[in-house]
Design an enzyme around this catalytic site. Structure first.
Site, PDB file in Angstrom:
ATOM      1  N   ASP B  60       0.857  -1.187   0.000  1.00  0.00           N
ATOM      2  CA  ASP B  60       0.000   0.000   0.000  1.00  0.00           C
ATOM      3  C   ASP B  60       0.897   1.242   0.000  1.00  0.00           C
ATOM      4  OD1 ASP B  60       1.041   0.124   2.502  1.00  0.00           O
ATOM      5  OD2 ASP B  60      -0.858   0.165   3.560  1.00  0.00           O
ATOM      6  N   ASP B 234      -8.474  -7.057   0.209  1.00  0.00           N
ATOM      7  CA  ASP B 234      -7.474  -7.262   1.251  1.00  0.00           C
ATOM      8  C   ASP B 234      -8.174  -7.041   2.563  1.00  0.00           C
ATOM      9  OD1 ASP B 234      -6.635  -4.671   2.870  1.00  0.00           O
ATOM     10  OD2 ASP B 234      -7.184  -4.057   0.850  1.00  0.00           O
ATOM     11  N   CYS B 272     -12.935 -29.175   5.299  1.00  0.00           N
ATOM     12  CA  CYS B 272     -11.711 -28.400   5.077  1.00  0.00           C
ATOM     13  C   CYS B 272     -10.520 -29.355   5.084  1.00  0.00           C
ATOM     14  CB  CYS B 272     -11.551 -27.351   6.174  1.00  0.00           C
ATOM     15  SG  CYS B 272     -10.100 -26.319   5.974  1.00  0.00           S
ATOM     16  N   CYS B 274      -7.277 -28.330   5.411  1.00  0.00           N
ATOM     17  CA  CYS B 274      -6.060 -27.704   5.937  1.00  0.00           C
ATOM     18  C   CYS B 274      -5.467 -28.565   7.046  1.00  0.00           C
ATOM     19  CB  CYS B 274      -6.348 -26.289   6.439  1.00  0.00           C
ATOM     20  SG  CYS B 274      -7.193 -26.230   8.025  1.00  0.00           S
ATOM     21  N   CYS B 277      -7.603 -28.665  10.313  1.00  0.00           N
ATOM     22  CA  CYS B 277      -8.820 -29.473  10.311  1.00  0.00           C
ATOM     23  C   CYS B 277      -8.518 -30.954  10.136  1.00  0.00           C
ATOM     24  CB  CYS B 277      -9.759 -28.997   9.204  1.00  0.00           C
ATOM     25  SG  CYS B 277     -10.431 -27.377   9.568  1.00  0.00           S
ATOM     26  N   HIS B 302      -5.966 -22.201   9.303  1.00  0.00           N
ATOM     27  CA  HIS B 302      -7.309 -22.600   8.874  1.00  0.00           C
ATOM     28  C   HIS B 302      -8.040 -21.440   8.203  1.00  0.00           C
ATOM     29  CE1 HIS B 302     -11.394 -24.014   8.694  1.00  0.00           C
ATOM     30  NE2 HIS B 302     -11.758 -22.894   9.293  1.00  0.00           N
TER      31      HIS B 302
END
Lengths: 498, 356
Positions: B60, B234, B272, B274, B277, B302
């Site tokens: 930014d 974002d 999920c 990930c 999980c 997660h």
């Protein structure tokens, strides 16, 4: 064993002495002073305070180290071993991962390769106190709950903490410092926790006190600890379903006589192995004492030294015949922003960190990009301690840690918090192949430390854990080559210069 | 885009981000310009090398932090005057400085320095901010030294006033930036005003260029604004909320520190994939969050995985021409009682998707 259920407390010391006598007879067949022991039981009964048996001058039997065994403690046959039970196998020498709730602090399981995590985890009791009720209700073992394949050793004493916190122990139980502050755990409560959490191994409650306490307090700690060991043995005998193996702490707070006596008493007990808490030993020159103690412990049982303070102490512990050490000190190094850089295969002192004059002033250099955002970085570092409270709030983590008590005076580390490293885009250690060194630089970690990012201790843990596992491999090779003693001397020299 | 303010997504290594499939992260110019400073990052060979991240980075302009962090920021035609939070001296951030720092960071997408005022500001000051942002885009483009490797995005300002937005759009589109951001929103405005302003911008922004809606990241907003035509977002939300113990799921959020999860052996989300999980139960995370930082790291992983999956599901459904169905399924899962917020219903019906 003459322990009766009705009055175990009064019977225990008598049993201890019986065992002491028996053990002594077995160990020192040629010792002619044995006859003095015959009258002991009667004398004990006349004492009002049971705990006085350890300081009773009549009982001042000098326990001598086993000289033959003592000379063989750093040999292959003693150190490189496999300890097998029905349920697990331990290979020595090894370093056991210090964990919080079974999790290496700051490091998630996917980053914990075996080179970081090993296959044995130490779980300090304080870190799992809040989940015991849940475990009981769900009928899960701790290993199932935290999803670890490692063997778990439950230790009521947190080896990464200074032991003055145990000043609150009394004969009913041990003080454990968890998240909500101090919690008193009685022997019965603790054994229930063992029953619920089903660790592979557990250390029985121990009244860990530093070597600076007076003789009376030291005696008390021995008495309490031995009593708790006895209770743990009785518990295992009464609960055949519990497969956890017992490790007996050797009390004595660094006092040779007390430790030898305790070791002698415990040698004949039905335990799997022994624990020497580093916190009970003197700051320096404890090696002879530990060697003496280990020499009279049964050869078939492993000895653990928990809470060693640096790499040199790991090597010393092995050289004294301890089979296992733990990695609790690594957490402190990592939290302080220190990376270990001892080249274990070829130990040399650290060169003086040279400050590159071109890069000394970050403020100056940043001026090219406009003065507006350039700040003097070194001033930031000094502000770090003031923000401890803030950090505590952010991470929700209670750090009970007294640096002055704990920091070993010398160690081969890079203090990556220093501005010297801001522009060093190099590996922490040239030859290191750990996760961190393969990917990140000193400069980046320095930035993470200064900005107090969570990732800083994570990367340092990964490096430091890898580093001490490397050290253990070197030690193994030295033991096999019969040169551990020489290696220790070299290392000591390196540490003295650095 | 996930926000890695200080050159790291809090607690997660770049290898883990790569494994999760994160394509782009955001770095804050204000923070990085302050520590370690542009010259250090430059010496390391840019932010990618500094943090060992070979995917894309967006930085930014540093202007927003002036407003959000510093109470004493004062915008003048030359730049943003502010008091250093460390030694109290007055300092100035100009468009040229912002470009110099972002050039040193070598991000793939740079943002222009804009004149940020609160979205609730009315009248003259808001108009001035819009006009000035246009002028500063000129100065930014002039000061930008690495046009071939770094893309400079303009930021559409103009508050909630449709006419000013249109004016800004017209002026900025004529400057032919490689992409545009919709700025000045998510600052406490009414949701009705929010979606209408987004809609005006997306209606006029060139179709072939990426449109980046700044500061948006709640699940519902992501779905609605994608329907309105935005491409990039974002927000610190998924990572920050993880640090407060909150897990993102298809039905909203789970506050894992809540006692109700202490005995729950199911994973956060059984669909999920990930690390968190696949490995851990809610009960364990509930316990771990109270004991060690690792709990926060696991939850961050997660939440990043959740958001990546949400965006890739949106992308997939658009490519298969099934986006309206996806939206309806998403909202009926998120609001099982069909109590949809009215702005969501209005915004979606404006693009032809009827929820009720």
């Amino acid at each position: 064993m003459m322990v009766t259920k009705r009055s175990p407390e009064k019977q225990i010391p008598v049993t201890d002495v019986h065992l002491a006598k028996k053990a002594k007879l077995e160990e020192d067949e040629s010792n002619s002073t044995v006859n003095g022991d015959q009258t002991i039981p009667e004398k004990i009964k006349s004492k009002k305070k049971n705990e006085s048996i350890l300081i009773n001058p009549e009982l001042e039997v000098r326990i001598e180290p086993d000289k033959t065994r003592r000379s063989q403690l750093n040999t292959t046959s003693h150190l490189i071993r496999t300890f097998k039970t029905e349920h697990f196998t331990l290979n020595s020498p090894d370093v056991m991962s210090y964990t919080h709730c079974g999790q290496v602090p700051h490091v998630t399981a996917d980053l914990c390769s075996s080179t970081v995590n090993g296959d044995v985890s130490i779980v300090p009791l304080h870190s799992i106190l809040t989940c015991i009720k849940v475990l009981e209700k769900l009928n899960k073992s701790l290993a199932e709950f935290v999803k670890t394949n490692n063997k778990i050793i439950l230790n009521p004493f947190n080896s990464s903490e200074p032991c003055d916190l145990t000043a609150f122990n009394d004969q009913l139980g041990m003080s454990v410092w968890g998240k909500g502050g101090r919690k008193k755990i009685t022997s019965k409560e603790y054994l229930d926790i063992v029953k619920i959490s089903k660790p592979e191994l557990f250390v029985s409650l121990s009244d860990v006190v530093p070597s600076s306490v007076n003789k009376k307090r030291a005696n008390k700690s021995c008495y309490r600890t031995l009593q708790w060991v006895t209770e743990a043995i009785a518990f295992l005998e009464g609960n055949s379903g519990v497969t956890s193996q017992l490790l007996a702490p050797i009390p004595g707070s660094g006092d040779r006589q007390l430790m030898m006596k305790s070791a002698n008493l415990l040698a004949s007990r039905k335990v799997f192995g022994y624990v020497i808490e580093r916190a009970t030993l003197p700051t320096e020159n404890w090696e002879d004492l530990v060697r003496d103690v280990v020499s009279i412990l049964p050869d078939s049982r492993p000895v653990f030294m928990l809470g060693v303070l640096n790499e040199l102490e790991i090597v010393k512990a092995y050289n004294c015949g301890c089979h296992f050490v733990d990695s609790s000190f690594v957490l402190h190094f990592s939290n302080r922003g220190q990376a270990m850089v001892l080249d274990s295969a070829n130990p040399t002192p650290l060169p003086e960190p040279s400050r590159n004059p071109d890069h000394a002033s970050t403020e100056e250099a940043n001026k090219d990009f406009g003065p507006s955002l350039a700040e003097n970085i070194p001033s930031e570092i000094s502000g770090e301690t003031e923000d401890k409270k803030k950090k505590k709030r952010e991470t929700g983590k209670v750090l009970i840690f007294k640096p002055e008590h704990y920091i070993p005076s010398k160690s081969l580390t890079l203090d990556l918090v220093s501005a010297v490293y801001t522009r060093q885009f190099l590996k922490i250690a040239e030859s290191c192949e750990c996760f961190t060194c393969e990917r990140h630089t000193r400069g980046y970690i320095n930035h993470l430390i200064i900005t107090r990012e969570l990732l800083a201790p994570t990367l340092l843990m990964l490096h430091n854990m890898y580093h001490i596992r490397n050290l253990v491999n070197t030690v193994k090779a030295k033991v096999e080559g019969g040169s551990l003693e020489r290696y220790e001397a070299t290392l000591e020299g390196v540490f003295r210069i650095s | 885009m996930h926000v890695g303010t200080q050159g790291t997504i809090k607690g997660v290594t770049t290898k883990q981000l790569n494994d999760l499939g994160v394509p782009i992260i955001l770095g804050n110019t204000y923070h990085l310009g302050h520590r370690p400073g542009p010259s250090v990052v430059d010496a390391a060979g840019g932010l990618h090398k500094f943090m060992n991240w070979d995917k894309a980075i967006l930085t930014d302009s540093g202007g927003f932090q002036m407003v959000s962090l510093l109470k004493l920021a004062n915008f003048t035609e030359e730049g943003v005057k502010f008091q250093s939070p460390h030694n109290g001296t007055e300092m100035l951030l100009t468009p040229e400085h912002s470009m110099a720092i972002q050039n040193a960071l070598e991000s793939d997408i740079m943002m222009q320095l804009d004149d940020v005022v609160s979205v609730l500001t009315k009248g003259e000051r808001m108009y001035e901010a819009m006009e000035r942002s246009v002028r500063w885009l000129d100065r930014c483009q002039a000061a930008h030294k690495k046009v071939s490797t770094q893309n400079l995005f303009g930021i559409i300002q103009g508050g909630l006033e449709p006419e000013w937005r249109l004016k800004c759009l017209k002026k900025m589109i004529s400057k032919d930036c490689p992409g545009y951001a919709i700025g000045g929103l998510s600052g406490g405005e009414e949701k009705e005003d929010f979606w209408k302003t987004v809609s005006i911008c997306t209606d006029h922004l060139p179709k072939e260029k990426p449109r980046y809606l700044m500061g948006v990241g709640y699940q519902v907003e992501l779905v609605v604004c994608s329907a309105l035509g935005c491409d990039m977002y974002d927000c610190v939300f998924p990572t920050r909320t993880a640090r407060f113990g909150s897990a993102l799921v298809r039905t909203g959020q789970l506050q894992l520190k809540n006692k109700m999860f202490s005995e729950d052996l199911s994973p956060i989300d059984d669909q999920c994939s990930c690390l968190t999980c696949k490995t851990y139960s809610r009960a364990y995370l509930h316990f771990l969050l109270n004991e060690d930082t690792t709990g926060v790291i696991l939850l961050t992983i997660h939440n990043i995985a959740y958001q990546l999956r949400l965006m890739s599901d949106i992308r997939k459904s658009i490519m298969e021409d099934k986006f309206p169905d996806f939206i309806r399924t998403f909202f009926s899962t998120m609001f099982p009682d069909k109590s949809y917020p009215s702005w969501v219903v209005d915004a979606l019906s404006s693009v032809g998707v009827n929820l009720v």
